[in-house]
Design an enzyme around this catalytic site. Structure first.
Site, PDB file in Angstrom:
ATOM      1  N   GLY A  33      48.314  41.065  41.520  1.00  0.00           N
ATOM      2  CA  GLY A  33      48.259  41.422  40.113  1.00  0.00           C
ATOM      3  C   GLY A  33      46.828  41.613  39.665  1.00  0.00           C
ATOM      4  O   GLY A  33      45.899  41.068  40.255  1.00  0.00           O
ATOM      5  N   GLN A  38      40.122  41.581  33.612  1.00  0.00           N
ATOM      6  CA  GLN A  38      39.461  41.227  34.864  1.00  0.00           C
ATOM      7  C   GLN A  38      38.486  42.305  35.322  1.00  0.00           C
ATOM      8  O   GLN A  38      37.614  42.033  36.144  1.00  0.00           O
ATOM      9  CB  GLN A  38      40.497  40.970  35.967  1.00  0.00           C
ATOM     10  CG  GLN A  38      41.301  39.711  35.746  1.00  0.00           C
ATOM     11  CD  GLN A  38      42.311  39.528  36.836  1.00  0.00           C
ATOM     12  OE1 GLN A  38      43.398  40.097  36.792  1.00  0.00           O
ATOM     13  NE2 GLN A  38      41.957  38.729  37.837  1.00  0.00           N
ATOM     14  N   CYS A  89      43.434  33.636  42.310  1.00  0.00           N
ATOM     15  CA  CYS A  89      43.106  34.667  41.330  1.00  0.00           C
ATOM     16  C   CYS A  89      41.923  35.480  41.831  1.00  0.00           C
ATOM     17  O   CYS A  89      40.959  34.918  42.360  1.00  0.00           O
ATOM     18  CB  CYS A  89      42.774  34.001  39.994  1.00  0.00           C
ATOM     19  SG  CYS A  89      42.388  35.159  38.676  1.00  0.00           S
ATOM     20  N   LEU A  90      41.996  36.787  41.644  1.00  0.00           N
ATOM     21  CA  LEU A  90      40.875  37.634  42.048  1.00  0.00           C
ATOM     22  C   LEU A  90      39.607  37.301  41.273  1.00  0.00           C
ATOM     23  O   LEU A  90      38.507  37.555  41.749  1.00  0.00           O
ATOM     24  CB  LEU A  90      41.242  39.111  41.865  1.00  0.00           C
ATOM     25  CG  LEU A  90      42.386  39.622  42.740  1.00  0.00           C
ATOM     26  CD1 LEU A  90      42.700  41.073  42.409  1.00  0.00           C
ATOM     27  CD2 LEU A  90      42.075  39.455  44.214  1.00  0.00           C
ATOM     28  N   HIS A 131      51.043  34.842  35.265  1.00  0.00           N
ATOM     29  CA  HIS A 131      49.617  34.719  35.587  1.00  0.00           C
ATOM     30  C   HIS A 131      48.805  35.831  34.921  1.00  0.00           C
ATOM     31  O   HIS A 131      47.791  35.566  34.260  1.00  0.00           O
ATOM     32  CB  HIS A 131      49.437  34.771  37.112  1.00  0.00           C
ATOM     33  CG  HIS A 131      48.034  34.704  37.569  1.00  0.00           C
ATOM     34  ND1 HIS A 131      47.493  33.583  38.155  1.00  0.00           N
ATOM     35  CD2 HIS A 131      47.032  35.622  37.542  1.00  0.00           C
ATOM     36  CE1 HIS A 131      46.224  33.819  38.458  1.00  0.00           C
ATOM     37  NE2 HIS A 131      45.926  35.059  38.099  1.00  0.00           N
ATOM     38  N   GLU A 132      49.253  37.077  35.074  1.00  0.00           N
ATOM     39  CA  GLU A 132      48.524  38.210  34.494  1.00  0.00           C
ATOM     40  C   GLU A 132      48.614  38.226  32.979  1.00  0.00           C
ATOM     41  O   GLU A 132      47.655  38.581  32.292  1.00  0.00           O
ATOM     42  CB  GLU A 132      49.022  39.532  35.087  1.00  0.00           C
ATOM     43  CG  GLU A 132      48.855  39.652  36.593  1.00  0.00           C
ATOM     44  CD  GLU A 132      47.450  39.365  37.098  1.00  0.00           C
ATOM     45  OE1 GLU A 132      46.460  39.684  36.393  1.00  0.00           O
ATOM     46  OE2 GLU A 132      47.328  38.803  38.201  1.00  0.00           O
ATOM     47  N   HIS A 135      45.942  36.266  31.463  1.00  0.00           N
ATOM     48  CA  HIS A 135      44.640  36.938  31.418  1.00  0.00           C
ATOM     49  C   HIS A 135      44.444  37.738  30.128  1.00  0.00           C
ATOM     50  O   HIS A 135      43.350  37.742  29.568  1.00  0.00           O
ATOM     51  CB  HIS A 135      44.454  37.881  32.611  1.00  0.00           C
ATOM     52  CG  HIS A 135      44.081  37.199  33.877  1.00  0.00           C
ATOM     53  ND1 HIS A 135      43.015  36.336  33.994  1.00  0.00           N
ATOM     54  CD2 HIS A 135      44.647  37.257  35.111  1.00  0.00           C
ATOM     55  CE1 HIS A 135      42.923  35.896  35.221  1.00  0.00           C
ATOM     56  NE2 HIS A 135      43.913  36.435  35.929  1.00  0.00           N
TER      57      HIS A 135
END
Length: 174
Positions: A33, A38, A89-90, A131-132, A135
């Site tokens: 994701g 991000q 997470c990225l 999760h996304e 963000h």
């Protein structure tokens, strides 16, 4: 990444290109994701692609949909007994911690054609969506960690805030 994002008013070539770029970036970084904040865009937009998770034992793929765009999403309902799962997470490369999230999510959103949808997802798709979604509302998965876990990660997080990390992809601080 710590503020709420703005709604997208229309689907234009710039947004379409951004969506394509987000999927490409996500794939190159081996992510499932990616949210617009991000990559420095304060927009209510995220992409999820859980293709390849079919064989994951801890969090199986339970939906037939594995790739989706979420524009101006709004979670309608979270349901199911919360489940712990090691999440990464990225934006926090190299950190993977247990996070508890609900098993299912019902979400209203605009798809890649700007058509309104309301769908319920479960399993890894539901986890990635939650999760996304966090963000675009200024939250990171690390916010769910206990104070003890956060303190144990403090030096890693401090290095990341200075652009020092082990990711094999370019991060915003570099």
């Amino acid at each position: 990444m710590r503020t709420d994002c703005e709604n997208i008013e229309k689907l234009d070539d710039q947004i379409k290109r951004l969506i394509d770029d987000m999927f490409e970036t996500m794939a190159a970084a081996n992510g499932v994701g990616l949210a617009a904040p991000q990559i420095g865009k304060s927009l209510n937009l995220f992409c999820v692609d859980v293709t390849g998770w079919e064989d994951e034992e801890d969090m199986p793929l339970t939906d037939t949909v594995t790739k989706r765009v979420f524009i101006n999403p709004e979670i309608v309902e979270l349901s199911g007994e919360p489940v712990k799962f090691k999440e990464g997470c990225l934006s926090l490369p190299g950190i993977n911690e247990d996070v508890e999230r609900e098993q299912s999510v019902t979400i209203r959103f605009l798809d890649e054609n700007f058509d309104e949808q309301t769908e319920t997802f479960s399993g890894i798709m539901a986890r990635a969506i939650q999760h996304e979604y966090d963000h675009i509302h200024g939250k990171l998965f690390a916010d769910y960690l206990t104070p003890l876990r956060k303190s144990l990660l403090k030096s890693k997080l401090a290095k990341m805030s200075k652009g020092i990390h082990t990711a094999k992809y370019r991060c915003k601080n570099q």
